[in-house]
Design an enzyme around this catalytic site. Structure first.
Site, PDB file in Angstrom:
ATOM      1  CG  ASP A 134      -0.278  -0.464   2.495  1.00 55.31           C
ATOM      2  OD1 ASP A 134       0.960  -0.396   2.582  1.00 55.31           O
ATOM      3  OD2 ASP A 134      -0.995  -0.901   3.410  1.00 55.31           O
ATOM      4  CG  ASN A 138      -8.977  -2.265  12.006  1.00 51.95           C
ATOM      5  OD1 ASN A 138      -8.014  -2.863  11.529  1.00 51.95           O
ATOM      6  ND2 ASN A 138      -9.416  -1.129  11.501  1.00 51.95           N
ATOM      7  CG  HIS A 196      -5.786  -2.684   8.886  1.00 55.45           C
ATOM      8  ND1 HIS A 196      -5.855  -1.340   9.185  1.00 55.45           N
ATOM      9  CD2 HIS A 196      -4.498  -3.046   9.163  1.00 55.45           C
ATOM     10  CE1 HIS A 196      -4.681  -0.927   9.591  1.00 55.45           C
ATOM     11  NE2 HIS A 196      -3.846  -1.936   9.598  1.00 55.45           N
ATOM     12  CD  GLU A 201      -8.768   0.484   7.928  1.00 52.99           C
ATOM     13  OE1 GLU A 201      -8.748  -0.451   8.753  1.00 52.99           O
ATOM     14  OE2 GLU A 201      -8.034   1.482   8.051  1.00 52.99           O
TER      15      GLU A 201
END
Ligand code: PGA
Length: 248
Positions: A67, A136, A138, A143
Protein backbone atom coordinates in the site's frame (compact mmCIF):
# COMPACT_ATOMS: atom_id res chain seq x y z
CA UNK A 1 -2.97 -21.82 8.84
CA UNK A 2 0.09 -22.69 10.86
CA UNK A 3 1.48 -20.82 13.88
CA UNK A 4 5.11 -20.53 14.83
CA UNK A 5 5.15 -19.26 18.40
CA UNK A 6 8.22 -17.33 19.48
CA UNK A 7 9.26 -15.54 22.65
CA UNK A 8 9.41 -11.92 21.63
CA UNK A 9 9.80 -9.35 18.86
CA UNK A 10 13.48 -10.17 18.33
CA UNK A 11 12.78 -13.87 17.82
CA UNK A 12 9.84 -13.11 15.54
CA UNK A 13 12.02 -10.86 13.40
CA UNK A 14 14.83 -13.39 13.18
CA UNK A 15 12.50 -16.29 12.36
CA UNK A 16 10.76 -14.31 9.61
CA UNK A 17 14.07 -13.16 8.14
CA UNK A 18 15.36 -16.75 8.08
CA UNK A 19 12.15 -17.84 6.36
CA UNK A 20 12.69 -15.25 3.62
CA UNK A 21 16.42 -15.97 3.31
CA UNK A 22 15.69 -19.69 2.83
CA UNK A 23 13.31 -18.85 0.02
CA UNK A 24 15.88 -16.55 -1.58
CA UNK A 25 18.45 -19.34 -1.47
CA UNK A 26 16.13 -21.95 -2.94
CA UNK A 27 14.58 -19.95 -5.77
CA UNK A 28 16.26 -18.40 -8.76
CA UNK A 29 13.61 -15.69 -9.15
CA UNK A 30 11.38 -14.51 -6.34
CA UNK A 31 8.45 -12.12 -6.21
CA UNK A 32 8.13 -10.79 -2.69
CA UNK A 33 5.13 -8.93 -1.30
CA UNK A 34 6.37 -6.48 1.30
CA UNK A 35 4.77 -4.59 4.15
CA UNK A 36 5.51 -1.42 6.08
CA UNK A 37 4.76 -0.44 9.70
CA UNK A 38 6.54 -1.18 12.94
CA UNK A 39 6.19 -4.96 12.75
CA UNK A 40 8.53 -5.81 9.82
CA UNK A 41 11.28 -3.34 10.72
CA UNK A 42 13.25 -5.95 12.66
CA UNK A 43 12.91 -8.42 9.78
CA UNK A 44 14.38 -5.90 7.38
CA UNK A 45 17.29 -5.23 9.77
CA UNK A 46 18.09 -8.95 9.82
CA UNK A 47 17.88 -9.15 6.02
CA UNK A 48 20.33 -6.27 5.76
CA UNK A 49 22.72 -7.86 8.27
CA UNK A 50 22.54 -11.14 6.37
CA UNK A 51 23.16 -9.36 3.07
CA UNK A 52 26.26 -7.66 4.50
CA UNK A 53 27.57 -10.81 6.14
CA UNK A 54 26.59 -13.57 3.71
CA UNK A 55 25.92 -11.68 0.49
CA UNK A 56 22.46 -13.21 -0.07
CA UNK A 57 21.49 -11.66 -3.39
CA UNK A 58 18.33 -9.73 -4.28
CA UNK A 59 19.31 -9.30 -7.93
CA UNK A 60 16.54 -11.67 -9.04
CA UNK A 61 13.88 -10.32 -6.65
CA UNK A 62 10.87 -8.31 -7.73
CA UNK A 63 8.92 -6.68 -4.92
CA UNK A 64 5.37 -5.43 -4.60
CA UNK A 65 4.37 -3.40 -1.58
CA UNK A 66 0.92 -3.63 -0.11
CA UNK A 67 0.00 0.00 0.00
CA UNK A 68 0.82 3.69 -0.15
CA UNK A 69 -0.74 6.88 1.17
CA UNK A 70 -2.54 9.09 -1.31
CA UNK A 71 -1.04 12.55 -1.56
CA UNK A 72 2.48 11.75 -0.33
CA UNK A 73 5.31 11.81 -2.85
CA UNK A 74 8.07 9.19 -2.95
CA UNK A 75 10.39 11.62 -1.15
CA UNK A 76 8.00 12.43 1.65
CA UNK A 77 9.50 11.13 4.93
CA UNK A 78 6.19 9.40 5.69
CA UNK A 79 5.59 7.79 2.31
CA UNK A 80 5.85 4.03 2.21
CA UNK A 81 8.24 4.34 -0.72
CA UNK A 82 10.60 6.26 1.54
CA UNK A 83 10.08 3.79 4.38
CA UNK A 84 11.05 0.88 2.12
CA UNK A 85 14.00 2.73 0.68
CA UNK A 86 15.39 3.70 4.10
CA UNK A 87 14.56 0.47 5.92
CA UNK A 88 15.60 -2.02 3.25
CA UNK A 89 16.13 -1.18 -0.40
CA UNK A 90 19.08 1.20 -0.12
CA UNK A 91 21.01 -1.39 1.89
CA UNK A 92 20.68 -4.41 -0.45
CA UNK A 93 21.33 -5.17 -4.13
CA UNK A 94 17.73 -4.97 -5.31
CA UNK A 95 17.29 -3.08 -8.56
CA UNK A 96 15.09 0.00 -8.16
CA UNK A 97 13.44 -1.03 -11.45
CA UNK A 98 12.17 -4.16 -9.78
CA UNK A 99 10.53 -2.38 -6.87
CA UNK A 100 6.80 -1.78 -7.13
CA UNK A 101 4.85 0.46 -4.77
CA UNK A 102 1.55 2.06 -5.79
CA UNK A 103 1.84 5.77 -6.49
CA UNK A 104 -0.40 7.90 -4.35
CA UNK A 105 0.43 10.89 -6.56
CA UNK A 106 -1.08 9.59 -9.80
CA UNK A 107 -3.84 11.96 -10.92
CA UNK A 108 -5.72 8.94 -12.27
CA UNK A 109 -5.95 6.73 -9.23
CA UNK A 110 -8.30 4.27 -10.89
CA UNK A 111 -5.79 3.48 -13.61
CA UNK A 112 -2.98 3.35 -11.04
CA UNK A 113 -4.92 0.62 -9.22
CA UNK A 114 -5.65 -1.36 -12.39
CA UNK A 115 -2.07 -1.15 -13.62
CA UNK A 116 -0.73 -2.26 -10.25
CA UNK A 117 -3.00 -5.27 -10.18
CA UNK A 118 -2.05 -6.17 -13.78
CA UNK A 119 1.63 -5.86 -13.03
CA UNK A 120 1.35 -8.39 -10.20
CA UNK A 121 -0.33 -10.84 -12.60
CA UNK A 122 2.24 -10.21 -15.33
CA UNK A 123 4.93 -11.21 -12.86
CA UNK A 124 3.15 -14.47 -12.25
CA UNK A 125 1.75 -13.43 -8.86
CA UNK A 126 3.42 -13.02 -5.50
CA UNK A 127 5.45 -15.94 -4.19
CA UNK A 128 5.60 -14.81 -0.58
CA UNK A 129 3.54 -12.01 0.94
CA UNK A 130 4.72 -10.57 4.24
CA UNK A 131 1.90 -9.11 6.35
CA UNK A 132 1.34 -7.24 9.58
CA UNK A 133 -2.13 -7.02 11.08
CA UNK A 134 -4.05 -4.00 12.34
CA UNK A 135 -5.77 -4.12 15.71
CA UNK A 136 -9.07 -4.10 13.78
CA UNK A 137 -7.94 -7.02 11.62
CA UNK A 138 -6.92 -4.97 8.60
CA UNK A 139 -4.33 -6.35 6.20
CA UNK A 140 -2.73 -3.81 3.92
CA UNK A 141 -5.19 -0.95 4.31
CA UNK A 142 -8.19 -3.22 3.85
CA UNK A 143 -10.38 -2.07 6.71
CA UNK A 144 -13.27 -4.07 8.20
CA UNK A 145 -16.10 -4.48 5.72
CA UNK A 146 -13.84 -4.67 2.65
CA UNK A 147 -14.99 -7.34 0.21
CA UNK A 148 -12.94 -10.53 0.15
CA UNK A 149 -13.13 -10.17 -3.67
CA UNK A 150 -11.43 -6.75 -3.67
CA UNK A 151 -8.48 -5.97 -5.92
CA UNK A 152 -6.09 -3.03 -5.67
CA UNK A 153 -8.27 -0.05 -4.78
CA UNK A 154 -8.51 3.36 -3.12
CA UNK A 155 -9.61 3.36 0.52
CA UNK A 156 -10.58 5.87 3.15
CA UNK A 157 -8.59 5.26 6.33
CA UNK A 158 -10.51 4.67 9.54
CA UNK A 159 -9.96 6.87 12.56
CA UNK A 160 -8.32 3.97 14.45
CA UNK A 161 -5.82 3.36 11.65
CA UNK A 162 -5.01 7.07 11.38
CA UNK A 163 -4.53 7.22 15.15
CA UNK A 164 -2.28 4.15 15.10
CA UNK A 165 -0.15 5.71 12.37
CA UNK A 166 -0.11 9.23 13.82
CA UNK A 167 3.05 8.30 15.76
CA UNK A 168 5.06 8.78 12.57
CA UNK A 169 3.61 12.25 11.86
CA UNK A 170 3.78 15.46 13.87
CA UNK A 171 -0.01 15.49 14.34
CA UNK A 172 -2.99 13.34 13.42
CA UNK A 173 -4.22 16.03 11.02
CA UNK A 174 -1.17 15.31 8.87
CA UNK A 175 -2.02 11.61 8.48
CA UNK A 176 -3.52 11.18 5.01
CA UNK A 177 -7.19 10.23 4.89
CA UNK A 178 -6.86 7.92 1.89
CA UNK A 179 -4.53 5.26 0.57
CA UNK A 180 -4.14 2.81 -2.30
CA UNK A 181 -4.01 -0.77 -1.14
CA UNK A 182 -3.77 -4.19 -2.68
CA UNK A 183 -7.18 -5.77 -2.18
CA UNK A 184 -7.96 -8.81 -0.12
CA UNK A 185 -8.19 -10.98 -3.21
CA UNK A 186 -4.85 -9.59 -4.48
CA UNK A 187 -3.25 -10.60 -1.16
CA UNK A 188 -5.04 -13.94 -0.92
CA UNK A 189 -3.80 -14.98 -4.36
CA UNK A 190 -0.20 -14.98 -3.11
CA UNK A 191 1.24 -18.46 -3.19
CA UNK A 192 2.44 -18.16 0.36
CA UNK A 193 1.61 -15.77 3.21
CA UNK A 194 3.66 -14.89 6.28
CA UNK A 195 1.79 -12.85 8.88
CA UNK A 196 3.69 -11.37 11.81
CA UNK A 197 2.32 -10.22 15.15
CA UNK A 198 4.09 -9.04 18.26
CA UNK A 199 3.07 -7.53 21.56
CA UNK A 200 0.02 -6.69 23.61
CA UNK A 201 -1.41 -4.36 20.97
CA UNK A 202 -2.07 -7.43 18.77
CA UNK A 203 -3.72 -9.62 21.42
CA UNK A 204 -7.33 -8.86 20.49
CA UNK A 205 -6.56 -9.23 16.81
CA UNK A 206 -4.99 -12.66 17.37
CA UNK A 207 -7.97 -13.88 19.41
CA UNK A 208 -10.41 -12.71 16.72
CA UNK A 209 -8.29 -14.14 13.94
CA UNK A 210 -7.66 -17.55 15.48
CA UNK A 211 -10.76 -18.14 17.57
CA UNK A 212 -13.28 -16.14 15.53
CA UNK A 213 -15.22 -16.70 12.32
CA UNK A 214 -14.18 -15.99 8.76
CA UNK A 215 -15.95 -12.70 8.12
CA UNK A 216 -15.48 -9.55 6.07
CA UNK A 217 -15.81 -7.57 9.28
CA UNK A 218 -12.39 -8.97 10.25
CA UNK A 219 -10.36 -8.87 7.01
CA UNK A 220 -7.43 -11.07 8.10
CA UNK A 221 -9.83 -13.93 8.88
CA UNK A 222 -9.85 -14.97 5.19
CA UNK A 223 -6.26 -16.12 5.64
CA UNK A 224 -7.56 -19.10 7.63
CA UNK A 225 -8.74 -20.51 4.30
CA UNK A 226 -5.43 -19.92 2.55
CA UNK A 227 -3.63 -23.16 1.64
CA UNK A 228 -0.19 -21.89 2.64
CA UNK A 229 -0.37 -19.25 5.37
CA UNK A 230 1.92 -19.09 8.40
CA UNK A 231 1.76 -16.79 11.41
CA UNK A 232 4.89 -16.00 13.36
CA UNK A 233 3.69 -14.46 16.62
CA UNK A 234 5.20 -13.88 20.03
CA UNK A 235 3.90 -15.05 23.39
CA UNK A 236 2.43 -11.67 24.25
CA UNK A 237 0.47 -11.41 20.99
CA UNK A 238 -0.89 -14.94 21.45
CA UNK A 239 -1.86 -14.45 25.09
CA UNK A 240 -5.59 -15.14 25.30
CA UNK A 241 -5.82 -17.28 22.15
CA UNK A 242 -7.58 -20.57 22.85
CA UNK A 243 -6.09 -23.79 21.52
CA UNK A 244 -2.92 -22.40 19.93
CA UNK A 245 -1.74 -26.02 19.75
CA UNK A 246 -4.39 -26.72 17.08
CA UNK A 247 -2.43 -24.51 14.70
CA UNK A 248 1.03 -25.94 15.31
P1 PGA B 1 2.22 -2.15 12.67
O1 PGA B 1 1.02 -2.07 11.67
O2 PGA B 1 3.18 -3.13 12.09
O3 PGA B 1 2.79 -0.77 12.71
O4 PGA B 1 1.67 -2.59 13.99
C1 PGA B 1 0.49 -3.25 11.16
C2 PGA B 1 -0.70 -2.91 10.31
O5 PGA B 1 -1.40 -1.94 10.61
O6 PGA B 1 -0.94 -3.64 9.33
Amino acid sequence: MKIIEVKNYQEMSLAAAQYIINMLKNTSKLTLGLATGGTPQGVYQHLIEDYKKNGTSYAQVTSFNLDEYIGLSKDDPNSYYRYMYENLFKHINISLQQINIPSGMNTNLQSECEEYENKIHQHGGIDLQLLGIGSNGHIGFNEPGTSFQSKTHVVGLTQSTREANARYFTSIEEVPTQAITMGIQSIYKSKEILLLASGKAKQDAMVKLLNGDVTESFPASILKQHPNATIIADEEALFGVKDVSLFR
